[in-house]
Write a protein that holds these residues in place. Structure first.
Motif, mmCIF file in Angstrom:
data_model
loop_
_atom_site.group_PDB
_atom_site.id
_atom_site.type_symbol
_atom_site.label_atom_id
_atom_site.label_comp_id
_atom_site.label_asym_id
_atom_site.label_seq_id
_atom_site.Cartn_x
_atom_site.Cartn_y
_atom_site.Cartn_z
ATOM 1 N N UNK A 33 0.799 -1.231 0.000
ATOM 2 C CA UNK A 33 0.000 0.000 0.000
ATOM 3 C C UNK A 33 0.829 1.278 0.000
ATOM 4 N N UNK A 34 1.918 1.376 0.772
ATOM 5 C CA UNK A 34 2.657 2.643 0.825
ATOM 6 C C UNK A 34 3.094 3.117 -0.567
ATOM 7 N N UNK A 35 2.660 4.320 -0.898
ATOM 8 C CA UNK A 35 3.013 4.918 -2.185
ATOM 9 C C UNK A 35 3.367 6.384 -1.942
ATOM 10 N N UNK A 36 4.512 6.829 -2.412
ATOM 11 C CA UNK A 36 4.932 8.217 -2.139
ATOM 12 C C UNK A 36 4.016 9.229 -2.817
ATOM 13 N N UNK A 37 3.994 10.429 -2.244
ATOM 14 C CA UNK A 37 3.324 11.530 -2.913
ATOM 15 C C UNK A 37 4.086 11.916 -4.183
ATOM 16 N N UNK A 38 3.448 12.707 -4.995
ATOM 17 C CA UNK A 38 4.096 13.190 -6.217
ATOM 18 C C UNK A 38 5.342 13.991 -5.844
ATOM 19 N N UNK A 39 6.344 13.931 -6.714
ATOM 20 C CA UNK A 39 7.622 14.586 -6.410
ATOM 21 C C UNK A 39 7.447 16.068 -6.113
ATOM 22 N N UNK A 40 6.409 16.691 -6.679
ATOM 23 C CA UNK A 40 6.208 18.126 -6.459
ATOM 24 C C UNK A 40 5.871 18.432 -4.996
ATOM 25 N N UNK A 41 5.200 17.487 -4.311
ATOM 26 C CA UNK A 41 4.885 17.689 -2.896
ATOM 27 C C UNK A 41 6.173 17.719 -2.081
ATOM 28 N N UNK A 42 7.030 16.736 -2.307
ATOM 29 C CA UNK A 42 8.299 16.690 -1.584
ATOM 30 C C UNK A 42 9.149 17.927 -1.897
ATOM 31 N N UNK A 43 9.210 18.274 -3.185
ATOM 32 C CA UNK A 43 10.005 19.438 -3.577
ATOM 33 C C UNK A 43 9.468 20.705 -2.940
ATOM 34 N N UNK A 44 8.139 20.794 -2.834
ATOM 35 C CA UNK A 44 7.541 21.972 -2.210
ATOM 36 C C UNK A 44 7.912 22.102 -0.747
ATOM 37 N N UNK A 45 7.870 20.984 -0.018
ATOM 38 C CA UNK A 45 8.230 21.011 1.405
ATOM 39 C C UNK A 45 9.678 21.435 1.579
ATOM 40 N N UNK A 46 10.570 20.810 0.796
ATOM 41 C CA UNK A 46 11.990 21.129 0.936
ATOM 42 C C UNK A 46 12.291 22.548 0.453
#
Length: 589
Positions: A286-299
């Protein structure tokens, strides 16, 4: 199938152990399949339940998951010593090649195999098509349930060396009868009358005949006809029962787990162990990462906040050593001016003529402080005598009742107070944005740390919101450590901004708290005339204790010719170390 004699180890000549042919694996079932129980450890009812669960996983997540069990690799010509049983669970080992043999690798949809070799005592989640995060989780799922596999292997395959008549975890006997035990000692100590299995061996050897009492026994044939066991998997523990079990009977109606002849029935230990893995496939796939844009936005937000904070601190000269020094010099000069003024007020209390010993000493101290605090604001040449003079002047002022709130009336202190005000304004502007920047920085650090616990910086997804305990389960103490360390860093930075501002700056500049960035308090002390400055008690205490004390302790050394008390100053030296008394440095630590 290819069988090797016990005198032959390893694979036949010319066969690469990392490139096995199809003859080294059980033939693939026909049609669509999800459970392939070659080892025969799963009952028909349980197999149907497993298949239903794996079909649900396939339909819900689009991931093909299959369960395959074998007795051991040796049955298919692999091993037993070279390669060893560990070859089954190697990344490129038997289970992985069986996965490839059944056409599950590199297909249109991701696949996973739950592979078990009961005789080799090996297990493997084979999932090369799955992301690294899911592979990481599978490792923790395996570790969490491995004890059940070990229990099953010991139960059916192990030799616990309990005696010559043991098979796995069972005792073997030639004869067993159900009824009241021959020895009824328990009736004499208050237990109720019971029935149980009483078992004997035909040939006791040198041992005297002895009847063993068991709660569970079955007639299974073999070297010993009867096998008995009292494990709670088999019978119900009851500590009120004389033999500490219940639920047994002449027909063993509680169901059998006794599979000495590999006649595994529903609810056996292999099924129990495998069910824990089958029903945790959700946690793995089940674990699936969020879209790369979410991670990039946080960082990005965290990084921009850090850049903005550092830029603001540079603009406010937080890293300008000379700017910081000017504030320190200003405080030190005010401390000297304050001590000088209290010394001048204490002169009036002295007895005798101006040429008296104490009068001359106090006058000299005041004169040196006057020379120090006049002229352009600069670094004062380090002189311990100045600090000693301040300590003695303030001590004398305290002894004669000079209050700590005094008025500095005879010197211009504009430069000093302007330096303090500039420094206070600078720190206030930093505090106005500190927490606004630190919150996203802190969140980004926590986000990065937890992502790295899971696997890499782009790992987190909805799965952490649905089941945050899964991340704690993966990271264990590491997850908690990241939160604690990040919190400590934030606290220390906050503490630096708060604790590094002196009471004097707070009193005269008024600096907002980083926790309340939109409100700046008014200064509690104001300067209207730089040649007529009132030093309040709070500031006076700070100047005495923290600015010009120098660590000196002032004590009485007698009286002069006019009866004025003579003071001497010294810095206490600990008797425990550092030298200065006796035979040199040393002491406890």
């Amino acid at each position: 199938m290819i069988f090797l004699s016990s005198s032959v180890s390893g694979l036949p000549n010319g066969v690469d152990e990392y490139d096995l042919g199809s003859e080294y694996f059980p033939p693939a079932p026909e049609g669509d399949w999800y459970v392939y129980d070659v080892a025969g450890v799963i009952s028909d009812e349980t197999e149907a339940e497993f298949e239903e669960e794996l079909i649900r996983i396939h339909e819900e997540f689009g991931i093909l998951v299959r369960l395959v069990t074998i007795g051991d690799m040796w049955n298919y010509g692999v091993g037993p010593w070279d390669p060893s049983e560990d070859f089954f669970s190697d990344d490129e080992g038997y289970a992985r090649q069986m996965f490839q043999h059944y056409g599950m690798e590199g297909g249109e949809e991701p696949s996973m195999m739950i592979a078990l070799s009961t005789g080799d005592r090996q297990f493997k989640f084979v999932m090369p098509d799955m992301p690294a995060l899911n592979q990481r989780i599978s490792g923790d799922v395996f570790i969490n349930g491995a004890w059940r596999l070990g229990d099953a292997a010991d139960h059916y395959e192990g030799d616990l060396d309990w005696g010559e008549n043991t098979v796995g975890m069972y005792y073997g006997y030639d004869n067993c009868e159900w009824g009241e035990p021959t020895d009824t000692w328990y009736l004499d100590v208050g237990y109720d009358r019971v029935e149980a299995w009483e078992c004997t061996l035909d040939d006791e050897g040198d041992w005297e005949p002895w009847n063993d009492v068991w709660g569970y026994c079955e007639d299974r044939g073999g070297e010993w006809q009867w096998y008995c066991y009292n494990h709670p998997w088999v019978v119900k523990e009851d500590w009120n029962h004389v033999h500490k079990y219940d639920g047994a009977g002449p027909e063993n109606a509680n169901g059998t787990l006794l599979d000495i002849n590999n006649e595994y029935t529903r609810g056996n230990l292999w099924e129990i162990a495998l069910s824990k893995y089958v029903h945790r496939v959700d946690d793995i796939v089940e674990p699936e990462p969020w879209h790369w844009s979410v991670h990039s936005g946080v960082y990005s937000i965290g990084l921009l906040s850090m850049v903005f904070l550092v830029s603001r601190m540079r603009k406010e000269r937080a890293f300008d050593h000379e700017f910081l020094e000017r504030a320190d010099w200003a405080e030190e000069r005010l401390g000297f001016a304050y001590s000088r003024r209290r010394g001048m007020l204490s002169l009036k209390s002295l007895k005798g003529d101006p040429d008296g010993t104490v009068f001359e000493k106090v006058s000299d101290q005041i004169e040196k402080l006057t020379e120090t605090v006049t002229g352009e604001l600069r670094e004062i040449d380090y002189d311990r005598d100045l600090l000693k003079s301040c300590a003695e002047l303030n001590k004398r002022a305290d002894d004669v009742g000079i209050p700590e709130d005094v008025q500095l009336i005879d010197m211009d202190l504009e430069e000093e107070f302007r330096a303090i005000q500039e420094y206070g304004d600078s720190r206030d502007r930093i505090n106005s944005v500190l927490m606004i920047c630190m919150v996203p920085i802190y969140f980004a650090l926590i986000y990065l740390g937890l992502s790295m616990v899971a696997y890499h910086p782009f790992t987190l997804g909805d799965w952490i919101l649905d089941d945050p305990w899964l991340l704690i389960y993966i990271g264990n103490e590491l997850s908690l450590g990241i939160v604690i360390i990040s919190t400590i860093v934030l606290y220390l930075l906050y503490g630096f901004t708060v604790w590094s501002v002196s009471d004097l700056v707070r009193e005269y500049a008024g600096i907002r708290s980083p926790l309340f960035p939109f409100y700046r308090p008014q200064p509690t002390a104001r300067v209207v005339d730089y040649s007529n400055v009132i030093i309040p008690v709070a500031v006076g205490s700070y100047l005495i204790d923290d600015v010009v004390a120098g660590g000196y302790v002032v004590t009485s050394a007698g009286f002069d010719e006019h009866g004025n008390e003579i003071y001497e100053s010294s810095i206490p030296v600990s008797s425990g170390g550092g030298g200065g008394g006796g035979c040199g440095g040393g002491g406890g630590f």
